[in-house]
Design a protein around this motif. Structure first.
Motif, PDB file in Angstrom:
ATOM      1  N   ASP A   1      -8.545  15.877  -3.959  1.00  0.00           N
ATOM      2  CA  ASP A   1      -7.081  15.816  -4.000  1.00  0.00           C
ATOM      3  C   ASP A   1      -6.630  14.367  -4.099  1.00  0.00           C
ATOM      4  O   ASP A   1      -7.383  13.442  -3.757  1.00  0.00           O
ATOM      5  CB  ASP A   1      -6.475  16.418  -2.725  1.00  0.00           C
ATOM      6  CG  ASP A   1      -6.830  17.878  -2.550  1.00  0.00           C
ATOM      7  OD1 ASP A   1      -6.563  18.664  -3.481  1.00  0.00           O
ATOM      8  OD2 ASP A   1      -7.384  18.228  -1.486  1.00  0.00           O
ATOM      9  N   ILE A   2      -5.390  14.179  -4.511  1.00  0.00           N
ATOM     10  CA  ILE A   2      -4.789  12.846  -4.521  1.00  0.00           C
ATOM     11  C   ILE A   2      -4.709  12.362  -3.079  1.00  0.00           C
ATOM     12  O   ILE A   2      -4.256  13.114  -2.207  1.00  0.00           O
ATOM     13  CB  ILE A   2      -3.394  12.870  -5.178  1.00  0.00           C
ATOM     14  CG1 ILE A   2      -3.542  13.119  -6.678  1.00  0.00           C
ATOM     15  CG2 ILE A   2      -2.636  11.587  -4.915  1.00  0.00           C
ATOM     16  CD1 ILE A   2      -2.224  13.305  -7.412  1.00  0.00           C
ATOM     17  N   PRO A   3      -5.163  11.136  -2.805  1.00  0.00           N
ATOM     18  CA  PRO A   3      -5.099  10.624  -1.427  1.00  0.00           C
ATOM     19  C   PRO A   3      -3.660  10.554  -0.921  1.00  0.00           C
ATOM     20  O   PRO A   3      -2.750  10.186  -1.671  1.00  0.00           O
ATOM     21  CB  PRO A   3      -5.697   9.221  -1.525  1.00  0.00           C
ATOM     22  CG  PRO A   3      -6.425   9.188  -2.818  1.00  0.00           C
ATOM     23  CD  PRO A   3      -5.754  10.169  -3.721  1.00  0.00           C
ATOM     24  N   ARG A   4      -3.470  10.906   0.309  1.00  0.00           N
ATOM     25  CA  ARG A   4      -2.163  10.859   0.964  1.00  0.00           C
ATOM     26  C   ARG A   4      -2.274  10.056   2.237  1.00  0.00           C
ATOM     27  O   ARG A   4      -3.329  10.069   2.865  1.00  0.00           O
ATOM     28  CB  ARG A   4      -1.669  12.272   1.293  1.00  0.00           C
ATOM     29  CG  ARG A   4      -1.446  13.129   0.092  1.00  0.00           C
ATOM     30  CD  ARG A   4      -0.147  12.783  -0.593  1.00  0.00           C
ATOM     31  NE  ARG A   4       0.033  13.618  -1.772  1.00  0.00           N
ATOM     32  CZ  ARG A   4       0.396  13.142  -2.947  1.00  0.00           C
ATOM     33  NH1 ARG A   4       0.615  11.865  -3.116  1.00  0.00           N
ATOM     34  NH2 ARG A   4       0.555  13.945  -3.970  1.00  0.00           N
ATOM     35  N   PRO A   5      -1.244   9.399   2.669  1.00  0.00           N
ATOM     36  CA  PRO A   5       0.052   9.239   2.008  1.00  0.00           C
ATOM     37  C   PRO A   5      -0.032   8.258   0.828  1.00  0.00           C
ATOM     38  O   PRO A   5      -1.077   7.669   0.568  1.00  0.00           O
ATOM     39  CB  PRO A   5       0.944   8.689   3.123  1.00  0.00           C
ATOM     40  CG  PRO A   5       0.028   7.996   4.062  1.00  0.00           C
ATOM     41  CD  PRO A   5      -1.287   8.734   3.980  1.00  0.00           C
ATOM     42  N   ASP A   6       1.099   8.073   0.156  1.00  0.00           N
ATOM     43  CA  ASP A   6       1.163   7.221  -1.028  1.00  0.00           C
ATOM     44  C   ASP A   6       0.662   5.803  -0.759  1.00  0.00           C
ATOM     45  O   ASP A   6       0.014   5.204  -1.608  1.00  0.00           O
ATOM     46  CB  ASP A   6       2.600   7.131  -1.565  1.00  0.00           C
ATOM     47  CG  ASP A   6       3.069   8.437  -2.188  1.00  0.00           C
ATOM     48  OD1 ASP A   6       2.250   9.374  -2.335  1.00  0.00           O
ATOM     49  OD2 ASP A   6       4.261   8.520  -2.531  1.00  0.00           O
ATOM     50  N   ASP A   7       0.956   5.278   0.428  1.00  0.00           N
ATOM     51  CA  ASP A   7       0.542   3.910   0.758  1.00  0.00           C
ATOM     52  C   ASP A   7      -0.984   3.786   0.753  1.00  0.00           C
ATOM     53  O   ASP A   7      -1.529   2.766   0.352  1.00  0.00           O
ATOM     54  CB  ASP A   7       1.094   3.488   2.126  1.00  0.00           C
ATOM     55  CG  ASP A   7       2.603   3.579   2.176  1.00  0.00           C
ATOM     56  OD1 ASP A   7       3.264   2.708   1.612  1.00  0.00           O
ATOM     57  OD2 ASP A   7       3.103   4.546   2.776  1.00  0.00           O
ATOM     58  N   ALA A   8      -1.677   4.815   1.198  1.00  0.00           N
ATOM     59  CA  ALA A   8      -3.139   4.809   1.194  1.00  0.00           C
ATOM     60  C   ALA A   8      -3.666   4.892  -0.234  1.00  0.00           C
ATOM     61  O   ALA A   8      -4.617   4.193  -0.599  1.00  0.00           O
ATOM     62  CB  ALA A   8      -3.676   5.961   2.041  1.00  0.00           C
ATOM     63  N   ALA A   9      -3.043   5.737  -1.064  1.00  0.00           N
ATOM     64  CA  ALA A   9      -3.445   5.836  -2.472  1.00  0.00           C
ATOM     65  C   ALA A   9      -3.236   4.500  -3.174  1.00  0.00           C
ATOM     66  O   ALA A   9      -4.079   4.063  -3.980  1.00  0.00           O
ATOM     67  CB  ALA A   9      -2.656   6.938  -3.169  1.00  0.00           C
ATOM     68  N   ASP A  10      -2.129   3.818  -2.868  1.00  0.00           N
ATOM     69  CA  ASP A  10      -1.862   2.501  -3.458  1.00  0.00           C
ATOM     70  C   ASP A  10      -2.926   1.492  -3.029  1.00  0.00           C
ATOM     71  O   ASP A  10      -3.387   0.678  -3.835  1.00  0.00           O
ATOM     72  CB  ASP A  10      -0.476   2.000  -3.048  1.00  0.00           C
ATOM     73  CG  ASP A  10       0.653   2.818  -3.649  1.00  0.00           C
ATOM     74  OD1 ASP A  10       0.404   3.606  -4.583  1.00  0.00           O
ATOM     75  OD2 ASP A  10       1.798   2.667  -3.171  1.00  0.00           O
ATOM     76  N   ALA A  11      -3.329   1.541  -1.763  1.00  0.00           N
ATOM     77  CA  ALA A  11      -4.346   0.617  -1.267  1.00  0.00           C
ATOM     78  C   ALA A  11      -5.695   0.871  -1.942  1.00  0.00           C
ATOM     79  O   ALA A  11      -6.420  -0.077  -2.288  1.00  0.00           O
ATOM     80  CB  ALA A  11      -4.472   0.738   0.246  1.00  0.00           C
ATOM     81  N   LEU A  12      -6.041   2.135  -2.150  1.00  0.00           N
ATOM     82  CA  LEU A  12      -7.271   2.455  -2.878  1.00  0.00           C
ATOM     83  C   LEU A  12      -7.202   1.923  -4.301  1.00  0.00           C
ATOM     84  O   LEU A  12      -8.189   1.384  -4.820  1.00  0.00           O
ATOM     85  CB  LEU A  12      -7.516   3.967  -2.879  1.00  0.00           C
ATOM     86  CG  LEU A  12      -7.943   4.581  -1.549  1.00  0.00           C
ATOM     87  CD1 LEU A  12      -7.838   6.105  -1.598  1.00  0.00           C
ATOM     88  CD2 LEU A  12      -9.352   4.149  -1.177  1.00  0.00           C
ATOM     89  N   ALA A  13      -6.040   2.047  -4.931  1.00  0.00           N
ATOM     90  CA  ALA A  13      -5.859   1.530  -6.295  1.00  0.00           C
ATOM     91  C   ALA A  13      -6.045   0.013  -6.330  1.00  0.00           C
ATOM     92  O   ALA A  13      -6.628  -0.532  -7.272  1.00  0.00           O
ATOM     93  CB  ALA A  13      -4.481   1.917  -6.835  1.00  0.00           C
ATOM     94  N   ILE A  14      -5.585  -0.669  -5.304  1.00  0.00           N
ATOM     95  CA  ILE A  14      -5.742  -2.131  -5.222  1.00  0.00           C
ATOM     96  C   ILE A  14      -7.223  -2.488  -5.079  1.00  0.00           C
ATOM     97  O   ILE A  14      -7.715  -3.410  -5.734  1.00  0.00           O
ATOM     98  CB  ILE A  14      -4.892  -2.692  -4.070  1.00  0.00           C
ATOM     99  CG1 ILE A  14      -3.402  -2.507  -4.384  1.00  0.00           C
ATOM    100  CG2 ILE A  14      -5.216  -4.161  -3.794  1.00  0.00           C
ATOM    101  CD1 ILE A  14      -2.477  -2.613  -3.179  1.00  0.00           C
ATOM    102  N   ALA A  15      -7.955  -1.746  -4.261  1.00  0.00           N
ATOM    103  CA  ALA A  15      -9.392  -1.989  -4.111  1.00  0.00           C
ATOM    104  C   ALA A  15     -10.122  -1.728  -5.426  1.00  0.00           C
ATOM    105  O   ALA A  15     -11.003  -2.504  -5.829  1.00  0.00           O
ATOM    106  CB  ALA A  15      -9.959  -1.113  -2.990  1.00  0.00           C
ATOM    107  N   ILE A  16      -9.761  -0.653  -6.116  1.00  0.00           N
ATOM    108  CA  ILE A  16     -10.367  -0.341  -7.419  1.00  0.00           C
ATOM    109  C   ILE A  16     -10.081  -1.463  -8.407  1.00  0.00           C
ATOM    110  O   ILE A  16     -10.965  -1.888  -9.158  1.00  0.00           O
ATOM    111  CB  ILE A  16      -9.848   1.019  -7.946  1.00  0.00           C
ATOM    112  CG1 ILE A  16     -10.386   2.161  -7.079  1.00  0.00           C
ATOM    113  CG2 ILE A  16     -10.224   1.213  -9.414  1.00  0.00           C
ATOM    114  CD1 ILE A  16      -9.712   3.504  -7.323  1.00  0.00           C
ATOM    115  N   THR A  17      -8.851  -1.957  -8.400  1.00  0.00           N
ATOM    116  CA  THR A  17      -8.475  -3.065  -9.284  1.00  0.00           C
ATOM    117  C   THR A  17      -9.386  -4.262  -9.047  1.00  0.00           C
ATOM    118  O   THR A  17      -9.876  -4.890  -9.992  1.00  0.00           O
ATOM    119  CB  THR A  17      -7.005  -3.463  -9.059  1.00  0.00           C
ATOM    120  OG1 THR A  17      -6.178  -2.347  -9.380  1.00  0.00           O
ATOM    121  CG2 THR A  17      -6.608  -4.666  -9.886  1.00  0.00           C
TER     122      THR A  17
END
Length: 159
Positions: free
Chosen positions: A136-152
């Motif tokens: 599933d999409i990680p929740r909450p949005d702030d956690a999903a954003d942080a994962l995206a930053i790590a991936i970046t």
């Protein structure tokens, strides 16, 4: 294998995500969530709580490096100041842990995760899910954003 802590800073809610790159080039989500502070206490106490809880995360996971979202101009000055204060606390905690930190703008994150710098939030979240092989999409949005930053950060390091 490198473990990166991604941070989406905020005074009320700071998202965090830990991502490891595997030897085969795939990515693995190690942990994600939020650090939340109560809204009815003084700002300095909220920042102290953020600092303390972030230090606990750093000690628990011992990441190799960290990535933080850069502050971008917001029309709401009060929000921009609060986010700036939280970023300062985050950068201090990372520095005191002896880690290097990289910073990325929201557009850089969108570009690295989706291939499109103007991607929508849902597109980024879905790509985070796909890249990390999550059900599933990680929740909450702030956690999903942080994962995206790590991936970046991991994608940027490869180049």
């Amino acid at each position: 294998m490198t473990l990166v802590l991604g941070i989406d800073p905020g005074t009320a809610t700071t998202g965090y995500g830990l991502v490891r790159d595997r030897e085969d080039g795939s990515l693995e989500s190690i942990d994600f969530g939020t650090i939340q502070t109560p809204p009815r206490i003084e700002a300095h106490k909220r920042l102290s709580m953020l600092f303390s809880q972030l230090n606990e995360l750093l000690l628990l996971h011992r990441p190799d490096s960290c990535a933080v979202e850069k502050l971008f101009f917001q029309s709401n000055v009060k929000t921009a100041i609060a986010v700036g204060q939280a970023r300062g606390v985050v950068l201090l905690a990372i520095s005191e842990a002896g880690l290097d930190v990289s910073e990325y703008t929201p557009n850089e994150v969108k570009q690295a995760v989706t291939g499109y710098g103007s991607a929508g939030k849902k597109q980024v979240q879905e790509m985070v899910r796909v890249l990390l092989g999550l059900p599933d999409i990680p929740r909450p949005d702030d956690a999903a954003d942080a994962l995206a930053i790590a991936i970046t950060h991991l994608h940027t390091r490869r180049f």
